[in-house]
Design an enzyme around this catalytic site. Structure first.
Site, PDB file in Angstrom:
ATOM      1  NE  ARG A  79       9.924   1.773   5.887  1.00  0.00           N
ATOM      2  CZ  ARG A  79       8.902   1.546   5.098  1.00  0.00           C
ATOM      3  NH1 ARG A  79       7.996   2.456   4.888  1.00  0.00           N
ATOM      4  NH2 ARG A  79       8.776   0.371   4.525  1.00  0.00           N
ATOM      5  N   PRO A  87       0.745  -1.249   0.000  1.00  0.00           N
ATOM      6  CG  PRO A  87       0.070  -0.914   2.207  1.00  0.00           C
ATOM      7  CD  PRO A  87       0.941  -1.744   1.346  1.00  0.00           C
ATOM      8  CD  GLU A  88       4.660   4.022  -1.908  1.00  0.00           C
ATOM      9  OE1 GLU A  88       4.615   5.191  -2.331  1.00  0.00           O
ATOM     10  OE2 GLU A  88       5.690   3.335  -1.918  1.00  0.00           O
ATOM     11  CE  LYS A 113       1.773   6.162   2.425  1.00  0.00           C
ATOM     12  NZ  LYS A 113       3.057   6.223   3.171  1.00  0.00           N
TER      13      LYS A 113
END
Length: 262
Positions: free
Chosen positions: A251, A2-3, A52
């Site tokens: 990240r 998911p983005e 999101k």
DNA sequence: GCAAAATGTCAAG
DNA sequence: TTGACCTTTTGCA
């Protein structure tokens, strides 16, 4: 996974299949059992994606879902398969079913609580009449690296690790540059690009950021979809410099040290 | 068969 | 700043 484009695509599909009629809502795994009881058999009015976040409104109760890193929906035509594994939430009507697994957030909220969540978010490039001005106001006043700012959902809602890396590559911007050192002549095309890329992502259901001239012709397989994401050590598609990686904003960031400049 | 990684966020300290 | 959390897939033995 998911983005923002994933959530907008889900909202569209769920509206087509479930909106305007009652939905049977259950939680075979049990962790959403109390919430499921609140909305079970009520009419689903509308599913909305913001950044999101996904909100499904059942009158004054909204089911709020955030997929985190590895949450996901599966779906298909009735009949639904026997529940298997950790099935957090299932929706069913006479024609369709959809299953939610792995999401860190699946809860029932009131309208005010949902508004609070939306108010925390920056502009969503996929929203109707989206404007990048609020994002630019924050970026141009921040000494944080642009690679951190783009991941901050208060700045832009919906960008994740793939779009971050790929956008910065496409615009030749080093991720380490402080936001305030970007010019508006860099920001304007970047914002236009994020809207276009994410819309294409909604349409195709996947992220592809390479330009046709920079990849082999024909079907785009996973190896050809990105310029830098998850390509550490491989030669840059443009200049052949090995792609670098290092954590930024918790990240793994990927970039080309030659094509992306300070 | 197990460890690590994966497109994410938040609360605790 | 760190750790917790949710699940599936991949890579290595």
């Amino acid at each position: 996974m998911p983005e923002g484009h994933t959530l907008h695509r889900l909202a569209k599909q769920q509206n087509e299949r479930f909106a305007d009629r009652p939905v049977r809502v259950s939680s075979p795994q049990g962790r959403f059992a109390a919430g499921a009881r609140i909305v079970d058999s009520r009419v689903l009015e509308r599913v909305t994606a913001t950044g999101k976040h996904l909100f499904a409104s059942f009158g004054d109760a909204l089911v709020h879902v955030h997929l985190g890193l590895y949450g996901g929906f599966t779906s298909g035509p009735s009949p639904a398969p026997e529940p298997r594994g950790a099935l957090r939430m299932r929706w069913e009507n006479d024609d369709w079913w959809t299953d939610l697994r792995g999401a860190p957030t699946c809860e029932v909220l009131g309208p005010d609580e949902a508004a609070t969540i939306r108010d925390r978010l920056g502009p969503d490039p996929l929203a109707r009449r989206a404007s990048g001005e609020a994002a630019w106001a924050r970026i141009s006043n921040s000494r944080a690296p642009i690679g951190v700012l783009l991941m901050d959902q208060r700045v832009v809602a919906g960008i994740g690790n793939v779009y971050r890396a790929e956008l910065l590559f496409r615009h030749g911007i080093a991720p380490f540059r402080p936001g305030r050192e970007l010019s508006s002549d860099e920001w304007t095309p970047l914002w236009r690009d994020v809207m276009a890329l994410m819309r294409a992502g909604v349409r195709s259901g996947r992220i592809i950021t390479t330009r046709p001239e920079d990849r082999p012709r024909g079907r785009v397989d996973r190896d050809d979809a990105f310029y830098v994401y998850q390509r550490a050590g491989l030669p840059c598609r443009i200049c052949s410099t090995p792609i670098r990686t290092e954590p930024m904003a918790d990240r793994n960031l990927f970039w080309c040290p030659t094509c992306q400049t300070m």
